[in-house]
Design a protein around this motif. Sequence first.
Motif, PDB file in Angstrom:
ATOM      1  N   GLY A 134      18.617 -11.571 -16.989  1.00 31.08           N
ATOM      2  CA  GLY A 134      18.269 -10.315 -17.636  1.00 31.08           C
ATOM      3  C   GLY A 134      16.961 -10.383 -18.402  1.00 31.08           C
ATOM      4  O   GLY A 134      16.484 -11.451 -18.780  1.00 31.08           O
ATOM      5  N   THR A 135      16.382  -9.198 -18.638  1.00 29.80           N
ATOM      6  CA  THR A 135      15.060  -9.099 -19.263  1.00 29.80           C
ATOM      7  C   THR A 135      15.133  -8.309 -20.553  1.00 29.80           C
ATOM      8  O   THR A 135      15.981  -7.419 -20.695  1.00 29.80           O
ATOM      9  N   PRO A 136      14.263  -8.608 -21.530  1.00 41.95           N
ATOM     10  CA  PRO A 136      14.193  -7.782 -22.739  1.00 41.95           C
ATOM     11  C   PRO A 136      13.447  -6.479 -22.480  1.00 41.95           C
ATOM     12  O   PRO A 136      13.040  -6.181 -21.352  1.00 41.95           O
ATOM     13  N   ALA A 137      13.252  -5.698 -23.539  1.00 38.48           N
ATOM     14  CA  ALA A 137      12.603  -4.385 -23.430  1.00 38.48           C
ATOM     15  C   ALA A 137      11.153  -4.516 -22.988  1.00 38.48           C
ATOM     16  O   ALA A 137      10.556  -5.587 -23.007  1.00 38.48           O
ATOM     17  N   ASN A 138      10.618  -3.362 -22.583  1.00 41.58           N
ATOM     18  CA  ASN A 138       9.181  -3.173 -22.304  1.00 41.58           C
ATOM     19  C   ASN A 138       8.735  -3.683 -20.944  1.00 41.58           C
ATOM     20  O   ASN A 138       7.603  -4.154 -20.795  1.00 41.58           O
ATOM     21  N   SER A 139       9.584  -3.571 -19.936  1.00 42.08           N
ATOM     22  CA  SER A 139       9.127  -3.727 -18.559  1.00 42.08           C
ATOM     23  C   SER A 139       8.253  -2.525 -18.218  1.00 42.08           C
ATOM     24  O   SER A 139       8.649  -1.383 -18.428  1.00 42.08           O
ATOM     25  N   ARG A 140       7.050  -2.793 -17.693  1.00 42.93           N
ATOM     26  CA  ARG A 140       6.111  -1.720 -17.382  1.00 42.93           C
ATOM     27  C   ARG A 140       5.377  -2.034 -16.072  1.00 42.93           C
ATOM     28  O   ARG A 140       5.351  -3.182 -15.626  1.00 42.93           O
ATOM     29  N   PRO A 141       4.730  -1.037 -15.470  1.00 46.69           N
ATOM     30  CA  PRO A 141       4.038  -1.278 -14.199  1.00 46.69           C
ATOM     31  C   PRO A 141       2.797  -2.144 -14.352  1.00 46.69           C
ATOM     32  O   PRO A 141       2.111  -2.121 -15.379  1.00 46.69           O
ATOM     33  N   VAL A 142       2.522  -2.909 -13.294  1.00 46.10           N
ATOM     34  CA  VAL A 142       1.278  -3.658 -13.171  1.00 46.10           C
ATOM     35  C   VAL A 142       0.610  -3.253 -11.864  1.00 46.10           C
ATOM     36  O   VAL A 142       1.233  -2.619 -11.003  1.00 46.10           O
ATOM     37  N   GLU A 161       0.841  -1.188   0.000  1.00 45.56           N
ATOM     38  CA  GLU A 161       0.000   0.000   0.000  1.00 45.56           C
ATOM     39  C   GLU A 161       0.881   1.245   0.000  1.00 45.56           C
ATOM     40  O   GLU A 161       1.884   1.323   0.712  1.00 45.56           O
ATOM     41  N   GLY A 162       0.530   2.215  -0.813  1.00 43.96           N
ATOM     42  CA  GLY A 162       1.315   3.432  -0.928  1.00 43.96           C
ATOM     43  C   GLY A 162       2.338   3.381  -2.038  1.00 43.96           C
ATOM     44  O   GLY A 162       3.016   4.375  -2.308  1.00 43.96           O
ATOM     45  N   CYS A 163       2.476   2.235  -2.708  1.00 45.67           N
ATOM     46  CA  CYS A 163       3.402   2.099  -3.835  1.00 45.67           C
ATOM     47  C   CYS A 163       2.613   1.964  -5.134  1.00 45.67           C
ATOM     48  O   CYS A 163       1.523   1.398  -5.153  1.00 45.67           O
ATOM     49  N   LYS A 164       3.170   2.493  -6.234  1.00 41.76           N
ATOM     50  CA  LYS A 164       2.488   2.497  -7.524  1.00 41.76           C
ATOM     51  C   LYS A 164       3.279   1.824  -8.634  1.00 41.76           C
ATOM     52  O   LYS A 164       2.708   1.425  -9.634  1.00 41.76           O
ATOM     53  N   TRP A 165       4.593   1.735  -8.483  1.00 41.41           N
ATOM     54  CA  TRP A 165       5.441   1.440  -9.630  1.00 41.41           C
ATOM     55  C   TRP A 165       6.104   0.066  -9.505  1.00 41.41           C
ATOM     56  O   TRP A 165       7.310  -0.067  -9.358  1.00 41.41           O
ATOM     57  N   LEU A 166       5.247  -0.964  -9.580  1.00 49.16           N
ATOM     58  CA  LEU A 166       5.698  -2.349  -9.536  1.00 49.16           C
ATOM     59  C   LEU A 166       5.770  -2.880 -10.966  1.00 49.16           C
ATOM     60  O   LEU A 166       4.744  -3.017 -11.635  1.00 49.16           O
ATOM     61  N   ASN A 167       6.984  -3.177 -11.442  1.00 43.31           N
ATOM     62  CA  ASN A 167       7.194  -3.598 -12.826  1.00 43.31           C
ATOM     63  C   ASN A 167       7.534  -5.080 -12.917  1.00 43.31           C
ATOM     64  O   ASN A 167       8.290  -5.597 -12.091  1.00 43.31           O
ATOM     65  N   SER A 213      10.810   7.553 -15.177  1.00 46.76           N
ATOM     66  CA  SER A 213      11.477   7.185 -16.426  1.00 46.76           C
ATOM     67  C   SER A 213      11.848   5.715 -16.452  1.00 46.76           C
ATOM     68  O   SER A 213      11.763   5.072 -17.496  1.00 46.76           O
ATOM     69  N   THR A 214      12.245   5.170 -15.309  1.00 42.16           N
ATOM     70  CA  THR A 214      12.585   3.748 -15.255  1.00 42.16           C
ATOM     71  C   THR A 214      11.337   2.887 -15.341  1.00 42.16           C
ATOM     72  O   THR A 214      11.269   1.940 -16.124  1.00 42.16           O
ATOM     73  N   ALA A 215      10.323   3.214 -14.556  1.00 45.08           N
ATOM     74  CA  ALA A 215       9.105   2.408 -14.534  1.00 45.08           C
ATOM     75  C   ALA A 215       8.377   2.430 -15.867  1.00 45.08           C
ATOM     76  O   ALA A 215       7.791   1.431 -16.285  1.00 45.08           O
ATOM     77  N   LEU A 216       8.434   3.550 -16.560  1.00 49.19           N
ATOM     78  CA  LEU A 216       7.678   3.708 -17.797  1.00 49.19           C
ATOM     79  C   LEU A 216       8.512   3.434 -19.038  1.00 49.19           C
ATOM     80  O   LEU A 216       8.072   3.692 -20.150  1.00 49.19           O
ATOM     81  N   HIS A 229       9.784   0.138  -8.090  1.00 48.57           N
ATOM     82  CA  HIS A 229      10.585   1.322  -8.399  1.00 48.57           C
ATOM     83  C   HIS A 229      10.270   2.524  -7.519  1.00 48.57           C
ATOM     84  O   HIS A 229      10.997   3.520  -7.559  1.00 48.57           O
ATOM     85  N   ASP A 230       9.231   2.438  -6.711  1.00 49.07           N
ATOM     86  CA  ASP A 230       8.943   3.511  -5.755  1.00 49.07           C
ATOM     87  C   ASP A 230      10.144   3.791  -4.848  1.00 49.07           C
ATOM     88  O   ASP A 230      10.264   4.891  -4.305  1.00 49.07           O
TER      89      ASP A 230
END
Length: 281
Positions: free
Chosen positions: A213-221, A90-96, A264-267, A133-134
Amino acid sequence: MPEYRRVLLDGATVQATVDGDELVAGDGRRIKTDEAQHLPPVVPSKVIAVHLNHRSRVDEFRISLPDTPTYFHKPTSALNSHKGAVVRPEGCKWLNYEGEVAIVIGRTARNISPAEAGEYIAGYTVANDYGLHDFRDTDAGSMLRVKGSDTLCPLGPGLVTGWDFHGKSLRTYVNGEVVQDGSTDEMQWDMHYLVADIARTITLYPGDVLLSGTPANSRPVRPGDIVEVEVEGLGRLTNHIVAGPTAIRTDVGAQPTESEEVLSTALGGDWEFRGIRAPRR
């Protein structure tokens, strides 16, 4: 290729082999795969992850790779399993999400060459290297809370042996839609290199895990989302996102932030918007 899973069966932790749509315990008991309560397929003493390795991810961030890889540590308390709940506090928004291949060590490894490393690998499994990322403004150096908070290291569904990591597809899905689409061939440093590199100074024990490692397009859920990572030949790891029941305490430590570094990192590393992004409402 043999596949092994750790599950709870009649209250006991057992290792079972995959036989079609069933799991078979060592004593012959069988359970439908879809009905099994999965555990992480291995019990590592440590989980080590490479920062950047896939070229598509590097291009996304508009940076250059260093000459050699860099790493961070995820504590074992972050371990989670196939079908497990991933908690966004709770209180966090940027979980990728970050779909990855996990290397599992099979023999104690120390001071080995890349050419020898394959002999020390037990097999591979699927991982999702979630990032909160919060906390990036305070933990970007260590990544401790960003990548090491509870539940943020799902592994599974099983450990696959005899898998050739070359030319394999890696896809992440959110609510059934493809959001990451990569290949192991875009990795700058392959599995054998990563194992040998770490083992120069850190002893790797059976069960230890390296995330590649991960490829491109990590985004928040967000809570309610279903996230799946599918790796060719390794299966599909499924998790769901839930909201944590308690807020981050405010009487101690750094608090979640929404700086340009976080956004910028999360998005997706959209650095061209740094400093000029419209305020979020």
